[in-house]
Design a protein around this motif. Sequence first.
Motif, short mmCIF file in Angstrom:
data_model
loop_
_atom_site.label_atom_id
_atom_site.label_comp_id
_atom_site.label_asym_id
_atom_site.label_seq_id
_atom_site.Cartn_x
_atom_site.Cartn_y
_atom_site.Cartn_z
N GLU A 1 0.83 -1.20 0.00
CA GLU A 1 0.00 0.00 0.00
C GLU A 1 0.87 1.25 0.00
O GLU A 1 2.03 1.22 0.42
CB GLU A 1 -0.89 0.02 1.25
N LEU A 2 0.30 2.35 -0.47
CA LEU A 2 0.98 3.64 -0.41
C LEU A 2 1.03 4.13 1.04
O LEU A 2 0.21 3.71 1.86
CB LEU A 2 0.25 4.67 -1.28
N PRO A 3 1.94 5.01 1.38
CA PRO A 3 2.01 5.54 2.75
C PRO A 3 0.77 6.35 3.09
O PRO A 3 0.06 6.83 2.21
CB PRO A 3 3.27 6.41 2.73
N ASP A 4 0.53 6.53 4.37
CA ASP A 4 -0.55 7.39 4.84
C ASP A 4 0.01 8.81 4.95
O ASP A 4 0.62 9.19 5.93
CB ASP A 4 -1.05 6.91 6.20
N TYR A 5 -0.22 9.60 3.90
CA TYR A 5 0.37 10.94 3.85
C TYR A 5 -0.21 11.85 4.93
O TYR A 5 0.49 12.71 5.47
CB TYR A 5 0.12 11.56 2.46
N THR A 6 -1.49 11.65 5.26
CA THR A 6 -2.12 12.49 6.29
C THR A 6 -1.48 12.25 7.65
O THR A 6 -1.18 13.19 8.39
CB THR A 6 -3.62 12.20 6.37
N VAL B 1 7.45 7.72 6.95
CA VAL B 1 7.37 6.83 8.11
C VAL B 1 6.75 7.56 9.30
O VAL B 1 7.08 8.72 9.57
CB VAL B 1 8.77 6.29 8.49
N VAL B 2 5.84 6.89 9.97
CA VAL B 2 5.18 7.43 11.16
C VAL B 2 5.66 6.65 12.38
O VAL B 2 5.96 5.46 12.29
CB VAL B 2 3.64 7.33 11.02
N ASN B 3 5.74 7.30 13.50
CA ASN B 3 6.13 6.65 14.75
C ASN B 3 4.95 6.67 15.72
O ASN B 3 4.47 7.74 16.08
CB ASN B 3 7.32 7.37 15.37
N THR C 1 2.35 16.16 2.07
CA THR C 1 1.57 16.00 0.84
C THR C 1 2.11 14.81 0.06
O THR C 1 3.26 14.39 0.24
CB THR C 1 1.68 17.26 -0.03
N ALA C 2 1.27 14.24 -0.80
CA ALA C 2 1.66 13.06 -1.57
C ALA C 2 2.85 13.36 -2.46
O ALA C 2 2.92 14.40 -3.11
CB ALA C 2 0.48 12.58 -2.41
N ALA C 3 3.79 12.44 -2.49
CA ALA C 3 5.00 12.59 -3.29
C ALA C 3 5.65 11.21 -3.41
O ALA C 3 5.29 10.28 -2.69
CB ALA C 3 5.96 13.58 -2.65
#
Length: 579
Positions: A290-295, A381-383, A300-302
Amino acid sequence: MSDIKAIRSAASAVVSENGRVLEKFANQDRKDYYHISLEEMVYEAKLQRELEKSEDWGEAAPSVPMLELIRVKFFGKSPRSSGSVSNSNSADVVVDTKQDSSEGDYDLVSEPLNKSLENANRMVRTASWGSVFYLITTDILGPTSAPYAVAQLGYVPGSLIYLLFGMAAAYTGYLLWDQFLKLDSQKYPLQSFGDVVGRIYGKYTRYGVDCLQIIQLLFNVAVIILGNGQGLSEVTKGKGCYTVLILVWAILGMIVGQIKSLQKFGFLANLAIWMNVFVIIATMACVSNELPDYTAAGMTAAPVVTQAVISGAGSTSFQNQLSACMNIVYAYGGAMVFIEFMSEMKRPRDFIKGMACAQLFIFTCYLLFGLIVYHYQGQFVVNPANQGISHYGWQTATNIISLLSAIIAGGLYGNVGIKVFYTSFIQKIMNAPDLHTKKGRVVWTILVILYWGLAFVVASAIPEFSYLTSLVGSVCILQFTYTFPPIMQFGLDLQIAAMQGDGPYDPVNKVANRVDSWKNLSRWVRAYKVNWLRNTFHIMFFLASLATAGLGIYTSGEEFASSFADGVTTSFTCVSPVA
């Protein structure tokens, strides 16, 4: 053989009451250790190590299979007693649990009670090195912050720092093992990290270490509350006030925290381990498809960008990298409980094998998880990592499972933290009742509410997960894993080396024939010269760790100041940082 059976029966009687007798005995004796010479402790420890090498020791304290240890430690069951033990044998050994608390300096050697409890303590030391491998792994494993650390450092620095910190943690674990072997015995057993500090540097230093341990456990609970509030915010898609979502978990923690016995946490703790394993596997599977969760990442999406080395240009990037290093410290933050594990081993000398295997396994899991998630999500990446899954169904599933496992861990941290605070300070200063009494039950309830309430304040005042974990890592975890062990080893080596110039120790009359004291410069010089290179290395190790901790604390403070100044986050906010 009948004596052995009788001892086993007596030990089973002691253990069956949740270890209250042994715990009471240990608490009473701990204050008396400060009046016993180090010469006697070292002498008894040498006898203990020689005894553990004998075949008789193996017969009297047989190894317990790993499944049996898991059954006792994680499912809260009482140890199974030997089927061959009859009730008639148990009458041969009488365990008298009565003790006059007014006699603080009773003779530890001549008391029949102490001899019986030494035998009972011997019988509950049954863990093997394989069991210790499992316990260390389950205590430390939980690499949800690893992808964030790699994302801030890059592939190469991230891998190297994980390796460097891992090697340093393995060495400090070796130091704690060496200290345990030189000081622990059945007569004067070591049961906690603070016990070792107290025997080397005295009771006042031990109180300081106990305070830091309480702070670490409090902040661990705060991190869990904050992470759970962040996860619940994602589940609700940002609906509801963020601070209220954090408060929900604080209230739930107050309810879970009413469980006073650690044994009753057994099944839940074991379940939480497998919950974490599921979250790790699901996270790697989802981010690879899956694509990353940009929110959630606040971007922003890139296109996903990964780097072998992050340049670190600019103060903000440098601060983020130091924060990542403090998050890596979390990966090896189990040294605080190593003494507890060794105290349950039949042959503590084998601990080093279990620890080495566990550290290697943990390093591999953390690094692989961090590299894989960073490869697929890069700068997004989210923590913690599972909150960066873009598929709402899987994101919700992993969040809910993480929430449940985290509140169990929070209950355990809170339980230990409150007990350390209560037994180390409240009972000694205010002469408070024992926790097993009715009054103690009331005090426990009040302390649990205050403890989780304070953790909620900390979590809401610092609503930034990565920064808070960085602060906990630099203030507390780094000290127990990297700073304290080398300076403890330095102090112990110095005292043992100084004994070489003294007269022989008299074990019969318990007389230490010292030719000088620590008030004399001659004793310091003689002690340092015995192994000056090792002593110098440990001082440098200690200072380097202390400097790293100071840098981490400074960086965390700068990050907090920057985020508040920029309006990125505010205390007690209703705005979620991830939804």
